[in-house]
Enzyme design. Structure first.
Site, PDB file in Angstrom:
ATOM      1  N   TYR A 184      12.203 -41.144 -92.514  1.00  0.00           N
ATOM      2  CA  TYR A 184      12.901 -41.929 -91.496  1.00  0.00           C
ATOM      3  C   TYR A 184      13.793 -42.903 -92.204  1.00  0.00           C
ATOM      4  CZ  TYR A 184      13.733 -45.379 -87.692  1.00  0.00           C
ATOM      5  OH  TYR A 184      14.444 -46.272 -86.752  1.00  0.00           O
ATOM      6  N   LYS A 231      17.803 -43.474 -92.643  1.00  0.00           N
ATOM      7  CA  LYS A 231      18.406 -44.637 -92.099  1.00  0.00           C
ATOM      8  C   LYS A 231      19.332 -45.363 -93.223  1.00  0.00           C
ATOM      9  CE  LYS A 231      17.542 -44.727 -87.752  1.00  0.00           C
ATOM     10  NZ  LYS A 231      18.679 -44.494 -86.642  1.00  0.00           N
TER      11      LYS A 231
HETATM   12  N1  LIG Z   1      13.716 -47.570 -80.577  1.00  0.00           N
HETATM   13  C1  LIG Z   1      13.514 -48.373 -81.624  1.00  0.00           C
HETATM   14  O1  LIG Z   1      12.650 -49.379 -81.589  1.00  0.00           O
HETATM   15  C2  LIG Z   1      14.667 -48.367 -82.650  1.00  0.00           C
HETATM   16  C3  LIG Z   1      14.404 -49.053 -83.867  1.00  0.00           C
HETATM   17  C4  LIG Z   1      15.158 -49.169 -84.803  1.00  0.00           C
HETATM   18  C5  LIG Z   1      16.299 -48.391 -84.550  1.00  0.00           C
HETATM   19  N2  LIG Z   1      16.577 -47.486 -83.757  1.00  0.00           N
HETATM   20  C6  LIG Z   1      17.648 -46.704 -83.509  1.00  0.00           C
HETATM   21  O2  LIG Z   1      18.557 -46.873 -82.475  1.00  0.00           O
HETATM   22  C7  LIG Z   1      19.267 -46.013 -81.953  1.00  0.00           C
HETATM   23  C8  LIG Z   1      18.869 -45.815 -80.450  1.00  0.00           C
HETATM   24  O3  LIG Z   1      17.447 -45.789 -80.253  1.00  0.00           O
HETATM   25  P1  LIG Z   1      16.800 -45.266 -78.799  1.00  0.00           P
HETATM   26  O4  LIG Z   1      15.253 -45.853 -78.673  1.00  0.00           O
HETATM   27  O5  LIG Z   1      17.768 -45.591 -77.861  1.00  0.00           O
HETATM   28  O6  LIG Z   1      16.796 -43.780 -78.779  1.00  0.00           O
HETATM   29  P2  LIG Z   1      16.429 -42.772 -77.922  1.00  0.00           P
HETATM   30  O7  LIG Z   1      15.830 -43.362 -76.574  1.00  0.00           O
HETATM   31  O8  LIG Z   1      15.448 -41.777 -78.432  1.00  0.00           O
HETATM   32  O9  LIG Z   1      17.719 -41.903 -77.674  1.00  0.00           O
HETATM   33  C9  LIG Z   1      18.001 -40.966 -78.649  1.00  0.00           C
HETATM   34  C10 LIG Z   1      19.467 -40.404 -77.953  1.00  0.00           C
HETATM   35  O10 LIG Z   1      19.942 -39.325 -78.853  1.00  0.00           O
HETATM   36  C11 LIG Z   1      20.269 -38.218 -78.179  1.00  0.00           C
HETATM   37  N3  LIG Z   1      19.917 -37.125 -79.398  1.00  0.00           N
HETATM   38  C12 LIG Z   1      19.080 -36.775 -80.099  1.00  0.00           C
HETATM   39  N4  LIG Z   1      19.291 -35.825 -81.013  1.00  0.00           N
HETATM   40  C13 LIG Z   1      20.803 -35.434 -80.811  1.00  0.00           C
HETATM   41  C14 LIG Z   1      21.535 -34.125 -80.987  1.00  0.00           C
HETATM   42  N5  LIG Z   1      21.056 -33.573 -82.248  1.00  0.00           N
HETATM   43  N6  LIG Z   1      22.685 -34.120 -80.602  1.00  0.00           N
HETATM   44  C15 LIG Z   1      23.352 -35.102 -79.488  1.00  0.00           C
HETATM   45  N7  LIG Z   1      22.384 -36.227 -79.193  1.00  0.00           N
HETATM   46  C16 LIG Z   1      21.173 -36.157 -79.671  1.00  0.00           C
HETATM   47  C17 LIG Z   1      19.136 -38.025 -77.272  1.00  0.00           C
HETATM   48  O11 LIG Z   1      19.544 -37.269 -76.135  1.00  0.00           O
HETATM   49  P3  LIG Z   1      19.205 -35.625 -76.177  1.00  0.00           P
HETATM   50  O12 LIG Z   1      17.856 -35.659 -76.588  1.00  0.00           O
HETATM   51  O13 LIG Z   1      19.530 -35.042 -74.733  1.00  0.00           O
HETATM   52  O14 LIG Z   1      20.275 -34.923 -77.234  1.00  0.00           O
HETATM   53  C18 LIG Z   1      19.348 -39.382 -76.869  1.00  0.00           C
HETATM   54  O15 LIG Z   1      20.389 -39.685 -75.929  1.00  0.00           O
HETATM   55  C19 LIG Z   1      18.692 -44.775 -82.784  1.00  0.00           C
HETATM   56  O16 LIG Z   1      19.700 -44.354 -83.774  1.00  0.00           O
HETATM   57  C20 LIG Z   1      17.392 -45.271 -83.372  1.00  0.00           C
HETATM   58  O17 LIG Z   1      16.892 -44.609 -84.418  1.00  0.00           O
HETATM   59  C21 LIG Z   1      15.797 -47.539 -82.732  1.00  0.00           C
END
Ligand SMILES: NC(=O)c1ccc[n+]([C@@H]2O[C@H](COP(=O)([O-])OP(=O)(O)OC[C@H]3O[C@@H](n4cnc5c(N)ncnc54)[C@H](OP(=O)(O)O)[C@@H]3O)[C@@H](O)[C@H]2O)c1
Length: 239
Positions: free
Chosen positions: A157, A161
């Protein structure tokens, strides 16, 4: 000045159905943008479009960002539907805690790199020619705090990133003179239902809400941020 007027702008949000993606789509729509929603699950896309309630200014595109032809095709269809691409926000991503690196399956490494790094390469590769045709654009990639400091059992991860930061910087240099600005955000822990379930004893008030993170995206794509190119902006809240 940092609340952009996005009338006439077309924004593409990858990971649109995720926690951040949903808040971001709402924020972009509220500023007048047309928003193309990308994720894989068609039903989730339809539900999101319904919830957003601006059917004439949104369209869902069920695309696997791992499939080069599908991504290229999808961006072309977005341009056919809305007339161009001016903003790309890569909110796609995923996290998995793993075993120590020497016990990590090669498939798990590949999967982290694919969902976090390759996905950003794919969408930028397909969207940038359309931005160049439009005379410029804005790209905001979502990396993570973990990109800056590797953590045990999170090697794939953290590495994936960190690749997003490097890609952002490379793109920013390539587009210094083309009118395309490319920046990335490093969120700390987001306040999401999944994180609350995983960390029930944590103080959620210290986390970053998807809405607060969306505000930073809005700033980065605004005129007020016109001098910012190739930046990686920490957004940790009080975590
Ligand atoms: N949550 C946290 O605490 C956190 C912390 C640091 C950074 N981030 C980053 O912030 C961003 C948003 O996080 P989040 O929590 O909103 O993520 P999330 O709720 O897990 O959403 C991930 C999204 O990506 C889509 N996705 C995954 N694989 C895909 C693929 N191969 N093709 C097209 N779409 C795809 C999913 O939809 P489908 O499954 O329908 O494809 C979903 O819409 C991410 O980059 C994450 O790594 C999050």
């Amino acid at each position: 000045m940092n609340d952009p007027d996005l009338q006439e702008k077309v924004a593409v949000v990858t990971g649109a159905t995720g926690n951040l993606g949903r808040a971001l789509c709402r924020a972009l729509l509220d500023r007048g943008a047309k928003v193309a929603l990308i994720a894989r699950d068609n039903r989730a896309l339809e539900a999101l479009q319904e919830a957003l309630g601006a059917q004439d200014r949104t369209a869902g595109f069920a695309i696997d960002l791992g499939e080069a032809n599908a991504v290229q095709n999808g961006m072309d269809r977005i341009v056919e539907r809305f007339g161009g691409i001016h903003i790309l926000v890569n909110a796609v991503g995923g996290f998995r805690m793993g075993p120590p690196l020497h016990e990590t399956a090669v498939e798990d490494w590949d999967q982290m790199m694919a969902i976090n790094a390759r996905s950003v390469f794919m969408s930028c590769k397909a969207a940038i020619p359309h931005m160049l045709a439009a005379g410029g654009g804005q790209i905001v990639n979502i990396s993570a705090r973990a990109a800056r400091q590797g953590k045990g059992r999170m090697g794939p991860y953290c590495a994936s990133k960190a690749a997003v930061i490097a890609l952002t910087e490379s793109l920013a240099e390539e587009h210094r003179d083309t009118g395309i600005r490319v920046n990335c955000i490093l969120p700390g822990t987001l306040d999401t239902p999944q994180n609350r379930a995983a960390l029930p004893d944590a103080d959620y008030r210290c986390w970053v809400s998807p809405e607060a993170l969306s505000d930073v995206v809005l700033f980065l794509i605004s005129e007020a941020a016109r001098a910012i190119q190739g930046a990686s902006i920490p957004v940790y809240g009080r975590s």
